[in-house]
Structure formats: C-alpha cells, structure tokens
Scaffold this motif. Structure first.
Motif, mmCIF file in Angstrom:
data_model
loop_
_atom_site.group_PDB
_atom_site.id
_atom_site.type_symbol
_atom_site.label_atom_id
_atom_site.label_comp_id
_atom_site.label_asym_id
_atom_site.label_seq_id
_atom_site.Cartn_x
_atom_site.Cartn_y
_atom_site.Cartn_z
ATOM 1 N N CYS A 281 0.652 -1.502 -0.064
ATOM 2 C CA CYS A 281 0.041 -0.086 0.461
ATOM 3 C C CYS A 281 0.476 0.897 -0.372
ATOM 4 O O CYS A 281 0.968 2.524 -0.603
ATOM 5 N N LYS A 282 1.634 1.071 0.864
ATOM 6 C CA LYS A 282 2.900 2.713 0.787
ATOM 7 C C LYS A 282 3.317 2.622 -0.388
ATOM 8 O O LYS A 282 3.724 3.449 -0.709
ATOM 9 N N TYR A 283 4.346 1.870 -1.118
ATOM 10 C CA TYR A 283 4.438 1.725 -2.498
ATOM 11 C C TYR A 283 3.643 2.355 -3.426
ATOM 12 O O TYR A 283 3.686 3.185 -4.499
ATOM 13 N N LEU A 284 1.630 1.824 -3.209
ATOM 14 C CA LEU A 284 1.679 1.684 -4.425
ATOM 15 C C LEU A 284 1.676 3.454 -4.287
ATOM 16 O O LEU A 284 1.215 4.385 -5.213
ATOM 17 N N SER A 285 0.835 3.230 -2.766
ATOM 18 C CA SER A 285 0.682 5.744 -3.154
ATOM 19 C C SER A 285 1.811 6.962 -3.379
ATOM 20 O O SER A 285 1.250 7.285 -3.841
ATOM 21 N N GLU A 286 2.936 5.507 -3.244
ATOM 22 C CA GLU A 286 4.154 6.397 -3.341
ATOM 23 C C GLU A 286 4.087 6.512 -5.098
ATOM 24 O O GLU A 286 4.355 7.484 -5.516
ATOM 25 N N ASN B 36 -3.396 7.243 1.639
ATOM 26 C CA ASN B 36 -2.153 6.471 1.271
ATOM 27 C C ASN B 36 -3.233 5.783 0.457
ATOM 28 O O ASN B 36 -2.582 4.859 -0.424
ATOM 29 N N ILE B 37 -4.992 4.949 0.985
ATOM 30 C CA ILE B 37 -5.121 4.295 0.956
ATOM 31 C C ILE B 37 -6.012 4.878 -0.687
ATOM 32 O O ILE B 37 -6.223 4.361 -1.721
ATOM 33 N N LYS B 38 -6.564 5.905 -0.507
ATOM 34 C CA LYS B 38 -7.402 6.321 -1.537
ATOM 35 C C LYS B 38 -6.424 6.427 -2.750
ATOM 36 O O LYS B 38 -6.558 5.991 -4.458
ATOM 37 N N LYS B 39 -4.574 6.405 -3.067
ATOM 38 C CA LYS B 39 -3.956 6.895 -3.934
ATOM 39 C C LYS B 39 -3.072 5.947 -4.115
ATOM 40 O O LYS B 39 -3.383 5.419 -5.581
ATOM 41 N N THR B 40 -3.711 4.782 -3.261
ATOM 42 C CA THR B 40 -3.742 2.962 -4.232
ATOM 43 C C THR B 40 -4.692 3.052 -5.125
ATOM 44 O O THR B 40 -4.211 1.851 -5.055
ATOM 45 N N ILE B 41 -5.621 3.374 -4.942
ATOM 46 C CA ILE B 41 -7.423 2.711 -4.971
ATOM 47 C C ILE B 41 -6.769 3.365 -6.619
ATOM 48 O O ILE B 41 -7.118 2.550 -7.300
ATOM 49 N N ARG B 42 -6.025 4.507 -6.444
ATOM 50 C CA ARG B 42 -6.817 4.911 -7.657
ATOM 51 C C ARG B 42 -5.485 4.557 -8.528
ATOM 52 O O ARG B 42 -5.833 4.386 -9.988
ATOM 53 N N TYR B 43 -4.470 4.334 -8.202
ATOM 54 C CA TYR B 43 -3.507 3.624 -9.180
ATOM 55 C C TYR B 43 -3.787 1.885 -9.229
ATOM 56 O O TYR B 43 -3.616 2.014 -10.751
ATOM 57 N N LEU B 44 -4.627 1.362 -8.123
ATOM 58 C CA LEU B 44 -4.694 0.063 -9.406
ATOM 59 C C LEU B 44 -5.831 0.420 -10.033
ATOM 60 O O LEU B 44 -6.229 -0.425 -11.361
ATOM 61 N N ARG B 45 -6.955 1.682 -10.186
ATOM 62 C CA ARG B 45 -7.911 1.451 -11.245
ATOM 63 C C ARG B 45 -7.148 2.402 -12.342
ATOM 64 O O ARG B 45 -7.305 1.665 -13.469
ATOM 65 N N TRP C 84 2.213 6.106 -7.619
ATOM 66 C CA TRP C 84 0.577 7.167 -7.902
ATOM 67 C C TRP C 84 1.488 8.350 -7.841
ATOM 68 O O TRP C 84 1.098 9.084 -8.441
ATOM 69 N N ASP C 85 1.896 9.364 -6.339
ATOM 70 C CA ASP C 85 2.052 10.329 -6.745
ATOM 71 C C ASP C 85 3.289 10.838 -7.320
ATOM 72 O O ASP C 85 3.417 11.784 -8.391
ATOM 73 N N PHE C 86 3.999 9.561 -7.478
ATOM 74 C CA PHE C 86 5.395 10.186 -8.735
ATOM 75 C C PHE C 86 4.745 10.142 -9.796
ATOM 76 O O PHE C 86 5.158 11.209 -10.813
ATOM 77 N N SER C 87 4.581 8.819 -10.500
ATOM 78 C CA SER C 87 3.606 8.590 -11.392
ATOM 79 C C SER C 87 2.767 9.261 -12.330
ATOM 80 O O SER C 87 2.587 9.406 -13.814
#
Length: 710
Positions: free
Chosen positions: A324-329, A684-693, A331-334
């Motif tokens: 979760c931490k990695y996906l949220s980071e 962080n949870i929201k950014k993780t879900i955004r990445y998965l979406r 998402w922010d970066f990419s």
C-alpha cells in the motif's frame, strides 16, 4: 567561499596547500522545503574521500604502487542491498554464488593456462598481465559479474550470523569476497523491529537522519557516501541498485523503503542542481557529472493461499502495508500531475518521491509448488522449504539480471530484422533502459533449456532440440523444478488462484498455445511494458525463426503493452534461458489485492467493517467503478492506521520509548520527527486505489493505416 589548509588529506601528503572547500550550498540554490530530514553530506571533498576509502576496501591495495595507480578501479555497476534477516540471507546467497563462480572459472583458467604454457607463452603473458593473474604481487582478478553486496539488519549479531552461516562454509569467503560489506547499525538499535514495519521504518529514519560523523562505526560514513550521497555521479560507477527484503517482516520491510527514499531524495536533488560554469573545468567537479540510475525493490511476499500452512496474520498485514505504501508513492510520482500543471514541478517532485523505480514481487506461497511430486501435496511442504526455494529462485533472477550487461556483437542488424526485432529495441540492461522500461510492481517469468550439441539451430524451434513454444510455456507456468538444469522455473506471482490458473494453462497448451485462453487475465491484458532477456551459451545461436516465434508469443499474450524491450546476453550461461519482466499489471493479481485488503481491514477499517466481507467487496467495487468515490473510502476507514492492531501490546507505551531514542541520538529539535508522522493515512489508501484503477483501465489503441488516396 572558505579556504582551509589541508593537512590530513592524502592528496596533501607531499605539500600543504590552500584549497577551496566546496560545499553544496555554494554550487546550487538553497534547497527547497521538503518533508524529509535525510542527512546528506554537503562537502564534496568528503564524499570523494569516502568513496576512495570504500574503493580501497573493495579492491584491497595489493601489489606495487605503480600497479595500484594504473588499476584505477571503478565500482561494480550493480549493488545488492539485503535488509533484515530474509533480505540479508538472499543477498549473501547471491554473493556466495558469484564468489564460487569466480573461483571456479579462475581455477579453470589456470588449468588451461598450464596446458598451453609451452606453445603460447607470449599470449599467456599478455593475458596474465591484463587479467592481473600474476602471483603474489598482483591485483585480485576482476570478472564481469561481481556486485557490491551490502547486508544490513538491526540484529546486533549480524556479523556473527553471516560468518557462521551454512552458505559460507569456506572460511575464506568473508576475507576474499571484499565486495561484501556489513552495515552494523546496532548502535542505533540492537533488538530488531519486533515484526512491526512502522518501528523498522522509524529506526531507519533515525539512522538516515543522523550525521554520519557522529556514528561510532566509522565504516558507516563510507557506505552512506556510496549509497546515498554519490548515487548517480560519475565518481560512483554503480548504476543498478536492488533492495532485497521480506514484505512480511518488520526490519526489512520497514527499513527498505526508507533507505530507498533516502537514495532517491539525494538522486532527485542532483536532477535540479545547476553548477556554475567556472566549476565545470575543475577536475574534482567532473566527478560529479550526473548520470541515470535504476533502483528496484525485490519484495518477498508471504504464503497466503494455503490455509493449512500456519502463517502469522501479521505477515499478511505487514506485507499489505508495504504494498500500500509503495503504490501510493508510485501514484504520486508517476500519475499525480496536478502540481506540475500549476507550475510547481520542481517543488512537487521533491515532496513526493518514490523509494524505487520498480518493485519486483516474489511470492513465498507459490514456491511450494516447486517441491510438489506425485507423492507429496503442496500443503505438506513446510515453510522453511518454501523460503529456501524462494531464495534460490530470487538468486537465479538476480544473477541473470546481473549477467545482462553483455553486448550483442555476435549478431548483425539483418539478424534482428529477419526476426522481426528492430536493433533499436535490443538492449543491455543498463540503468537508463530499465528506468524507461520498468516502473511499479513487476513480476518475473523464467525458464531455461539445455542446448543441443550443434552450434546453431538453423531450421526453427524444434528441429535441433530447442522448443521455443515449450520454453515460453514453462516460463509462465506454476513454479516447478527443471530436472535437466536443477533450476526453478515459472512465474514469480500467480495471476489468479492456482487451481483456476492450472486450468487456463492447460487450455492454452492444448489449444496450440492460443493466447485467448490467458490474455484476458488482468496480469497479461493490463501489462503496460515488458523486458525480455534471452541468454545464450557462447557459440550458440537461436535461429531468427525461433526468436521471431518468441516475439509472437509475447505479442499475443501481452496485447496492450506500449513498450517491449529485448536483451540478448551471450556467453554467461551454459543453458538457453528466458526471463520476462512484467510491469505494473501484477498489482491486479489475486495475492496482491488480498494482502492490501488484509492490511486495510486490520489497521484502518472502522469496527463494523473489520470482520465481514463488506470492505473486501467495497474495495473491488471501488477499483471497477467508472467514477472513484472518495467519500465511500472515508465511510469505511479511519483517518490513520493503528499500529496497535498488530503489536498485541500498548502502542502508547512503545511510542515515547522510540521517540526518546530519536531525541537522544539526533540532538537537533528542528529535525525531530514523531512516529505519528510516518503513519499511513486514508490518503495513502485513496492513492493506492487510484493506482489500481489506473492499471485496471490500461489499454492501447491499434495503429491504423491512413491514406490520402482513398
């Protein structure tokens, strides 16, 4: 600019001269405000001096002064950083593999030398001189694939554990493999992280925020200058960094991302540095020419599929936190470009860095299939065996990636054209190519075959004993032993549940490798890029028909990739091997989603959602829905994670203990950081879900021929 008289520097041994001491603030504008407090050495002379000291440790000064001056060793292009017990064990295994390979080939070379001594004395003298194979007064022999290996753990007895490890039964290993360094961090904390990654992360912050000169372990400043201060500059020639850790642990999963962030922070700062023109002609500053690097986490996921194997729930929760931490980071970066659109690009990038360019995923769970036999069911295999085979699989992949430094000089442009591959697509695995080709979560598919006796397969994939169809199929199969090569083959993370995947594979094979049986799985359909590495023995070539067949399989199975990269590695393996790195889509696999859900339910969910399937179903719906409903996330979870949910003790008693340690070790109130500040939040949870979406919706459009003549 200040001046000082240099009296202790090796460069001033002949005479004392006044030299300018250059610090970073005189070279570049004042650093931007940042949420990070990582210590970075500001004095460039110290960085170069620390690098020189570490280089002398890696290449001990043996031989005459003239030979040492002529050698001018570069650092190896690859560095492995093993963190925690699991990560350090795997990195040690790779180092042992490299050491034994070097010893074997050196022994073989010496045997051949003796046999040819009489007839080839002059050439042998040239070889001996150029490969440093003289006797007692020579430099140690250097081979292509010898990474620097850093081992770090919060266990105060890490040196003893390494020294007496069964993998280093040769008592000369630690003495002879000088490229392996142990990061002794016990003066900060000597008792581990207690299987709590937030504690491992906080302890890593203390280590990385503290001035290196204030460590009693004098070697740490040399390692810090190599890993952090100098990454990406010409004076430090290492370009590929692999962080190996267990996602389910406390020390490794907590420390790895923090070490990666510190390195990326130092690297990204160099991106925005502009040195004055008058400094560019200074020899010292030529050492600071900026060059690209590629970093990857190698993340070991815990066993989750087999309910009969007893695995602590904390391992699942810890792994979910890491993902979760990695996906949220990521998402922010990419993908989060809002700040760039407002003209805040530089400031924005420095405030939302990611720990690595990519994170390779290896599941402990699927490694149990490697030991399955007709008499042994997967559920009968113990956890230690799973870890052993996972370590072997990882060591294989790291070793294969390390060997992918060779050039394709044995092939001409017509060869690639006839195979349907543009020469421009063919790469070595240098840092820049990997940087552009791989990002986000990455899975590995691997297989190898014994090559026939003939020098070249002239008539396609099956006529000379090489079955490319079978090789490709075995690379994406469930993990298994290859009895001919003793390697573990298969995919590192199952796309779906094992039973369903077996059925899909059987349909794929029985249908003459018709990709329709597999390419609708998200693992294949939503993949955005792949890197495929074909390794061939020396003097053996695949026909262009066979190579083109391989490309056809990749195109059919991964229909929506925007980028496919190919590497041909020659002469580094006795077998024909195929490694395919699959980017981004592995985050949609069953195991990945399950671990994230496990973490959210345990550490974030409101009480009414912690024990039933409502949050699981809501998470899947949030990924699939056309519009992302942030309010639905807020209704399910609390604003911050609760570390107390996995510690089974009083978190509010533990928190001040670690914060007191921070204040005592870093006596600068402006740098103090509360452990509350590193908790993950609902954002962080929201950014993780955004990445998965984002990955769930990935697709490409087909190129259509346009004509003005119609």
């Amino acid at each position: 600019m200040e001046t000082e008289t240099q009296i202790d520097s090796p460069d001033s041994a002949v005479e004392n001269i006044e030299r300018p001491v250059i610090i970073a603030n005189e070279m570049v504008p004042a650093p931007l405000q940042s949420p990070y407090n990582f210590f970075t050495e500001q004095e460039l002379e110290k960085i170069l001096s620390n690098l020189d000291t570490l280089r002398d440790h890696v290449y001990p000064p043996v031989g005459s002064d003239q030979e040492r001056a002529a050698a001018n060793h570069n650092f190896p292009s690859v560095c492995l950083i093993g963190l925690g017990r699991c990560g350090s064990n795997i990195a040690l295994e790779v180092a042992t593999l490299v050491y034994r390979a070097r010893s074997f080939y050196l022994s073989e070379f010496k045997n051949q030398e003796k046999q040819r001594l009489e007839n080839h004395s002059k050439p042998l003298r040239w070889i001996r001189r150029n490969f440093h194979l003289n006797n007692s007064d020579s430099l140690k022999p250097i081979f292509l694939i010898e990474p620097i290996v850093m081992l770090g753990d919060l266990d105060k007895d890490i040196a003893g554990r390494i020294r007496y490890s069964s993998q280093t039964e040769d008592g000369k290993f630690l003495e002879n493999y000088t490229k392996m360094k142990i990061m002794d961090l016990s003066e900060v904390h000597a008792g581990g992280a207690g299987n709590a990654p937030i504690l491992g992360q906080y302890l890593a912050k203390i280590i990385l925020n503290k001035d290196t000169e204030k460590f009693s372990n004098k070697d740490w400043k040399f390692i810090h200058s190599y890993l952090i201060d100098s990454c990406g500059i010409k004076a430090n020639q290492s370009r590929l960094y692999f962080y190996i850790f267990s996602a389910g642990g406390g020390t490794g999963s907590g420390m790895a991302s923090e070490f990666g962030l510190a390195q990326q922070y130092a690297y990204m700062r160099k991106t925005f540095e502009v040195r004055p023109n008058e400094l560019l002609d200074d020899d010292r500053h030529r050492s600071f020419v900026f060059e690209p690097i590629f970093t990857s986490g190698i993340c070991i996921l815990p066993n989750i599929s087999n309910q009969q194997v007893s695995v602590s729930e904390a391992l699942h929760i810890n792994a979910g936190r890491s993902l979760c931490k990695y996906l949220s980071e990521e998402w922010d970066f990419s993908y989060n470009y809002d700040d760039e659109a407002e003209g805040e690009g530089e400031k924005s990038v420095m405030q939302r860095i990611r720990p690595w360019n990519a994170m390779m995923l290896i599941s402990n769970d699927i490694m149990r299939y490697a030991e399955e036999t007709d008499d042994t069911q997967a559920e009968d295999i113990d956890v230690n065996s799973m870890e052993k085979y996972a370590n072997q699989y990882i060591s294989q992949q790291i070793f294969n990636i390390l060997t992918a430094q060779a050039v394709t000089t044995d092939y001409d442009e017509n060869y690639f054209r006839r195979a349907g591959i543009d020469i421009g697509e063919t790469i070595r695995l240098d840092a820049n190519d990997l940087f552009m080709s791989l990002a986000g979560p990455v899975a590995v598919a691997y297989a190898e075959s014994v090559v026939p006796q003939q020098k070249e397969a002239l008539f396609g994939d099956k006529h000379n004993g090489i079955d490319i169809d079978d090789l490709f199929y075995r690379s994406i199969e469930l993990p298994h032993f290859n009895k001919d090569t003793q390697a573990i083959e298969g995919v590192s993370l199952l796309p779906i549940e094992s039973g369903r995947y077996r059925e899909a594979l059987a349909q794929y094979k029985s249908g003459n490798y018709d990709a329709k049986a597999l390419n609708e799985l998200h693992f294949f359909k939503n993949c955005s890029s792949i890197v495929s590495i074909v390794s061939l023995p020396k003097d053996f070539k695949l026909s262009y028909v066979a190579l083109n067949r391989l490309k056809s399989h990749l195109n059919a199975l991964f229909p929506n990739t925007t980028l496919k990269r190919y590497a041909l590695v020659i002469g580094t393996s006795a077998n024909l091997s195929l490694t395919t790195l699959v980017a981004k889509s592995p985050c949609l696999s069953d195991d990945f989603i399950t671990l994230i859900a496990s973490y959210i339910k345990r550490c974030f969910a409101k009480d009414q959602y912690r024990y039933d399937a409502s949050l699981d179903n809501a998470l899947l719906e949030l990924i699939k829905a056309e519009e992302f409903d942030e309010a639905a996330v807020d209704a399910l979870v609390n604003p911050f994670e609760s570390p107390a949910k996995i510690l089974d003790t009083n978190w509010f008693a533990i928190k001040p203990m670690y914060e007191k340690k921070y204040r005592e070790l870093i006596r600068d109130d402006s740098k103090f950081q509360s452990i509350n500040d590193i908790r993950l939040s609902s954002e962080n949870i929201k950014k993780t879900i955004r990445y998965l979406r984002e990955i769930y919706r990935h697709r490409i459009s087909r190129t259509k021929i346009l004509s003005l003549s119609d």
